[in-house]
Scaffold this motif. Structure first.
Motif, PDB file in Angstrom:
ATOM      1  N   THR A  32       5.473  34.633  92.507  1.00  0.00           N
ATOM      2  CA  THR A  32       5.832  36.030  92.297  1.00  0.00           C
ATOM      3  C   THR A  32       6.524  36.121  90.950  1.00  0.00           C
ATOM      4  OG1 THR A  32       6.128  36.311  94.662  1.00  0.00           O
ATOM      5  CG2 THR A  32       7.140  37.969  93.237  1.00  0.00           C
ATOM      6  N   ALA A  33       6.163  37.145  90.163  1.00  0.00           N
ATOM      7  CA  ALA A  33       6.708  37.262  88.810  1.00  0.00           C
ATOM      8  C   ALA A  33       7.138  38.693  88.521  1.00  0.00           C
ATOM      9  CB  ALA A  33       5.666  36.823  87.787  1.00  0.00           C
TER      10      ALA A  33
ATOM     11  N   ALA B 206       6.152  47.164  84.651  1.00  0.00           N
ATOM     12  CA  ALA B 206       7.419  47.121  83.917  1.00  0.00           C
ATOM     13  C   ALA B 206       8.599  46.941  84.867  1.00  0.00           C
ATOM     14  CB  ALA B 206       7.587  48.392  83.083  1.00  0.00           C
ATOM     15  N   ALA B 207       8.570  47.596  85.999  1.00  0.00           N
ATOM     16  CA  ALA B 207       9.672  47.492  86.958  1.00  0.00           C
ATOM     17  C   ALA B 207       9.093  47.173  88.331  1.00  0.00           C
ATOM     18  CB  ALA B 207      10.468  48.788  86.995  1.00  0.00           C
TER      19      ALA B 207
ATOM     20  N   HIS C 287       8.396  45.055  80.297  1.00  0.00           N
ATOM     21  CA  HIS C 287       7.145  45.551  79.716  1.00  0.00           C
ATOM     22  C   HIS C 287       6.030  45.221  80.693  1.00  0.00           C
ATOM     23  CE1 HIS C 287       9.030  46.307  75.885  1.00  0.00           C
ATOM     24  NE2 HIS C 287       9.354  45.034  75.711  1.00  0.00           N
ATOM     25  N   PRO C 288       5.052  46.107  80.868  1.00  0.00           N
ATOM     26  CA  PRO C 288       3.927  45.773  81.757  1.00  0.00           C
ATOM     27  C   PRO C 288       3.092  44.636  81.175  1.00  0.00           C
ATOM     28  CG  PRO C 288       3.560  47.900  80.678  1.00  0.00           C
ATOM     29  CD  PRO C 288       4.938  47.444  80.296  1.00  0.00           C
ATOM     30  N   LEU C 289       2.636  43.749  82.032  1.00  0.00           N
ATOM     31  CA  LEU C 289       1.823  42.601  81.611  1.00  0.00           C
ATOM     32  C   LEU C 289       0.498  42.652  82.377  1.00  0.00           C
ATOM     33  CD1 LEU C 289       4.670  39.931  81.793  1.00  0.00           C
ATOM     34  CD2 LEU C 289       3.749  40.970  79.728  1.00  0.00           C
TER      35      LEU C 289
ATOM     36  N   LEU D 111      10.788  35.125  86.051  1.00  0.00           N
ATOM     37  CA  LEU D 111      10.871  36.172  85.034  1.00  0.00           C
ATOM     38  C   LEU D 111      10.085  35.687  83.828  1.00  0.00           C
ATOM     39  CD1 LEU D 111      14.637  37.126  85.390  1.00  0.00           C
ATOM     40  CD2 LEU D 111      12.655  38.235  86.406  1.00  0.00           C
ATOM     41  N   VAL D 112       9.058  36.462  83.438  1.00  0.00           N
ATOM     42  CA  VAL D 112       8.116  36.009  82.425  1.00  0.00           C
ATOM     43  C   VAL D 112       8.075  36.952  81.237  1.00  0.00           C
ATOM     44  CG1 VAL D 112       6.678  34.802  84.095  1.00  0.00           C
ATOM     45  CG2 VAL D 112       6.158  37.171  83.533  1.00  0.00           C
ATOM     46  N   SER D 113       7.629  36.400  80.128  1.00  0.00           N
ATOM     47  CA  SER D 113       7.433  37.168  78.903  1.00  0.00           C
ATOM     48  C   SER D 113       6.079  36.770  78.338  1.00  0.00           C
ATOM     49  CB  SER D 113       8.552  36.830  77.913  1.00  0.00           C
ATOM     50  OG  SER D 113       8.442  37.604  76.761  1.00  0.00           O
ATOM     51  N   GLU D 114       5.446  37.680  77.606  1.00  0.00           N
ATOM     52  CA  GLU D 114       4.135  37.383  77.033  1.00  0.00           C
ATOM     53  C   GLU D 114       4.251  36.201  76.080  1.00  0.00           C
ATOM     54  OE1 GLU D 114       0.362  39.563  74.820  1.00  0.00           O
ATOM     55  OE2 GLU D 114       2.142  40.727  75.313  1.00  0.00           O
TER      56      GLU D 114
END
Length: 178
Positions: free
Chosen positions: A140-141, A122-123, A147-149, A166-169
């Protein structure tokens, strides 16, 4: 004239051998020196091939034909020019068209779909793999929404900040009825 033909033939063969053995070293040393010449027919491979064919044709025509020296010279030049065109069309041009780059810019990442390879906390930072052309690249992401991925899920790159994606599900909504 026989000496001229043999000299051209020998020069072409020596150029071919030297090119094979130390061509990369010479190319690195002379990189960009002849960039001002943009004519494709002045390619060193074509010129060396033309000189070699000129010499070889001259030697063969001198030994095995009853033609005069002027006719042998003209015919050797024509054969060399023809073979230069053939070499350009069959070897050099297709090779130039087949060159491919796997380079990309970090600015190309937003909107790309990738896969988490190293879990993204998450962080904190993890790692994603994004496909570019025929190859994959690792980046690197960090989580865009904090949120943890977990590893193995699909993500979409939202933006790039300071070299970090910076990624999102990624949610595939193609098969969902609305």
């Amino acid at each position: 004239m026989q000496t001229l033909y043999l000299g051209c033939l020998a020069l072409g063969i020596i150029f071919a051998v030297v090119s094979v053995l130390v061509g990369d070293l010479i190319g690195g040393a002379l990189h960009g020196v002849f960039d001002f010449v943009s004519f494709d027919f002045l390619n060193p491979a074509i010129l060396a091939g033309g000189v070699t064919v000129f010499g070889g044709a001259g030697v063969l025509l001198s030994r095995y034909s009853g033609l005069e020296d002027g006719a042998i010279l003209a015919l050797s030049l024509l054969i060399a020019a023809f073979m230069g065109v053939v070499l350009h069309l069959v070897v050099v041009k297709p090779m130039k068209n087949s060159e491919m780059s796997n380079g990309f810019s970090m600015n190309d990442l937003p909107g790309r779909i990738g896969e988490v390879m190293v879990p993204v906390p998450a962080a904190g930072y993890g790692e994603i793999m994004v496909k570019f052309g025929a190859g994959n690249s690792l980046h690197t992401a960090a989580s865009f929404e904090q949120h943890p991925l977990p590893a193995g899920i699909k993500v979409v790159v939202v933006e790039v900040r300071e070299g970090v994606a910076l990624v999102s599900e990624f949610e595939d909504r193609r098969g969902v009825d609305s």
